[in-house]
Design an enzyme around this catalytic site. Structure first.
Site, PDB file in Angstrom:
ATOM      1  N   CYS A 148      -7.604  -2.658   8.536  1.00  0.00           N
ATOM      2  CA  CYS A 148      -6.272  -2.474   7.930  1.00  0.00           C
ATOM      3  C   CYS A 148      -5.883  -1.282   7.715  1.00  0.00           C
ATOM      4  O   CYS A 148      -4.652  -0.658   8.264  1.00  0.00           O
ATOM      5  CB  CYS A 148      -6.106  -3.204   6.597  1.00  0.00           C
ATOM      6  SG  CYS A 148      -6.231  -5.152   6.768  1.00  0.00           S
ATOM      7  N   GLU A 175       0.812  -1.335   0.192  1.00  0.00           N
ATOM      8  CA  GLU A 175       0.113  -0.009   0.039  1.00  0.00           C
ATOM      9  C   GLU A 175       0.930   1.183   0.095  1.00  0.00           C
ATOM     10  O   GLU A 175       1.767   1.211   0.782  1.00  0.00           O
ATOM     11  CB  GLU A 175      -0.880   0.040   1.235  1.00  0.00           C
ATOM     12  CG  GLU A 175      -1.998  -1.206   1.222  1.00  0.00           C
ATOM     13  CD  GLU A 175      -2.860  -0.987   0.208  1.00  0.00           C
ATOM     14  OE1 GLU A 175      -3.069  -0.050  -0.473  1.00  0.00           O
ATOM     15  OE2 GLU A 175      -3.517  -2.146  -0.105  1.00  0.00           O
ATOM     16  N   HIS A 230      -1.198  -5.668   1.611  1.00  0.00           N
ATOM     17  CA  HIS A 230      -2.425  -6.635   1.500  1.00  0.00           C
ATOM     18  C   HIS A 230      -2.107  -7.733   0.613  1.00  0.00           C
ATOM     19  O   HIS A 230      -1.474  -7.666  -0.226  1.00  0.00           O
ATOM     20  CB  HIS A 230      -3.661  -5.547   0.869  1.00  0.00           C
ATOM     21  CG  HIS A 230      -4.484  -4.954   1.900  1.00  0.00           C
ATOM     22  ND1 HIS A 230      -4.826  -3.898   1.765  1.00  0.00           N
ATOM     23  CD2 HIS A 230      -5.443  -5.759   2.997  1.00  0.00           C
ATOM     24  CE1 HIS A 230      -5.586  -3.558   2.749  1.00  0.00           C
ATOM     25  NE2 HIS A 230      -5.979  -4.530   3.508  1.00  0.00           N
TER      26      HIS A 230
HETATM   27  N1  PCA Z   1      -8.272  -7.230   6.382  1.00  0.00           N
HETATM   28  C1  PCA Z   1      -9.120  -6.531   6.937  1.00  0.00           C
HETATM   29  C2  PCA Z   1      -8.952  -6.405   8.094  1.00  0.00           C
HETATM   30  C3  PCA Z   1      -8.121  -7.635   8.692  1.00  0.00           C
HETATM   31  C4  PCA Z   1      -7.759  -8.170   7.200  1.00  0.00           C
HETATM   32  O1  PCA Z   1      -6.920  -9.124   7.263  1.00  0.00           O
HETATM   33  C5  PCA Z   1      -8.865  -5.060   6.162  1.00  0.00           C
HETATM   34  O2  PCA Z   1      -8.581  -4.854   4.723  1.00  0.00           O
HETATM   35  O3  PCA Z   1      -9.331  -3.814   6.509  1.00  0.00           O
END
Ligand code: PCA
Length: 213
Positions: free
Chosen positions: A143, A80, A167
């Site tokens: 996240c 990100e 991610h």
């Molecule tokens: N993904 C979610 C919250 C926890 C996770 O693994 C997110 O993208 O916010």
């Protein structure tokens, strides 16, 4: 150098979360002669997740912090670029909390950029044949919340810790619809291990540079 990796607990009806499945396999691993990896599991909780990450960081004293989370539906590992000062999701966290249109820090900046070497990570993973792309959208759920608070904390501390958020796609066993994208756990784990090494190298380059000027 010490790299702290965090992964999240399962949420939204899943029985596992690829972020934790990958980082837990790396806990206690000596990735290179100079890079040690540590893993910590975070709850999917607006209230608690960032504090749990900071508590682990106080114990581990890392040079690099890489928070990892699941982004179901994505086909690539996605470092990100920045966190946004906004929590806004119709999905409840694992404590049943729903936030809509809520700033994370009332007087915080709109964005914090990642200090991970995001471009190098994408290039290096792609060279290894692992799908990787930059992302400009960390979402507005837990996240992004953790990512924003992490970057705020690092900025406030003034310590030269490199940090950011990645991610990752679903694991194959989470897929219920034909053709939905997923990534095998071994590839995912290797991708995170490589990401940790590249980020630790970036940390030492920044530090060498700051010593030489
Ligand atoms: N993904 C979610 C919250 C926890 C996770 O693994 C997110 O993208 O916010």
């Amino acid at each position: 150098m010490r790299v702290l990796l965090s992964g999240f607990a399962p949420f939204g009806g899943s029985e596992l979360n690829p972020s934790w499945e990958a980082v837990r396999r790396l806990d206690g691993i000596q990735a290179t002669d100079t890079v040690e990896l540590f893993a910590t599991k975070l709850p999917v909780s607006y209230r608690e997740a960032a504090d749990r990450l900071f508590a682990s960081a106080r114990v581990i004293c890392p040079d690099v912090i890489i928070a990892v989370g699941q982004a179901g539906g994505r086909k690539a590992i996605t470092p990100e670029l920045y966190a946004t000062n906004m929590s806004d999701s119709e999905n409840a966290d694992n404590e049943g909390v729903v936030l809509s249109g809520q700033r994370i820090l009332e007087d915080g900046p709109q964005h914090y950029g990642s200090s991970l070497p995001v471009h190098d990570i994408v290039v290096s993973l792609t060279e290894l044949g692992i799908p990787a792309e930059l992302s400009e959208n960390a979402g507005s759920f837990v996240c992004n919340h953790v990512f924003y608070k992490l970057m705020h904390e690092l900025q406030k501390s003034g310590k030269p810790i490199v940090g950011g958020f990645i991610h990752v796609p679903f694991l194959p066993e989470q897929i219920t619809v034909d053709d939905a994208p997923s990534l095998d756990i071994d590839l995912l784990t290797e991708a995170i291990r490589r990401t940790a090494i590249i980020s630790a190298n970036a940390f030492s380059q920044i530090n060498d540079l700051s010593k030489s000027i």
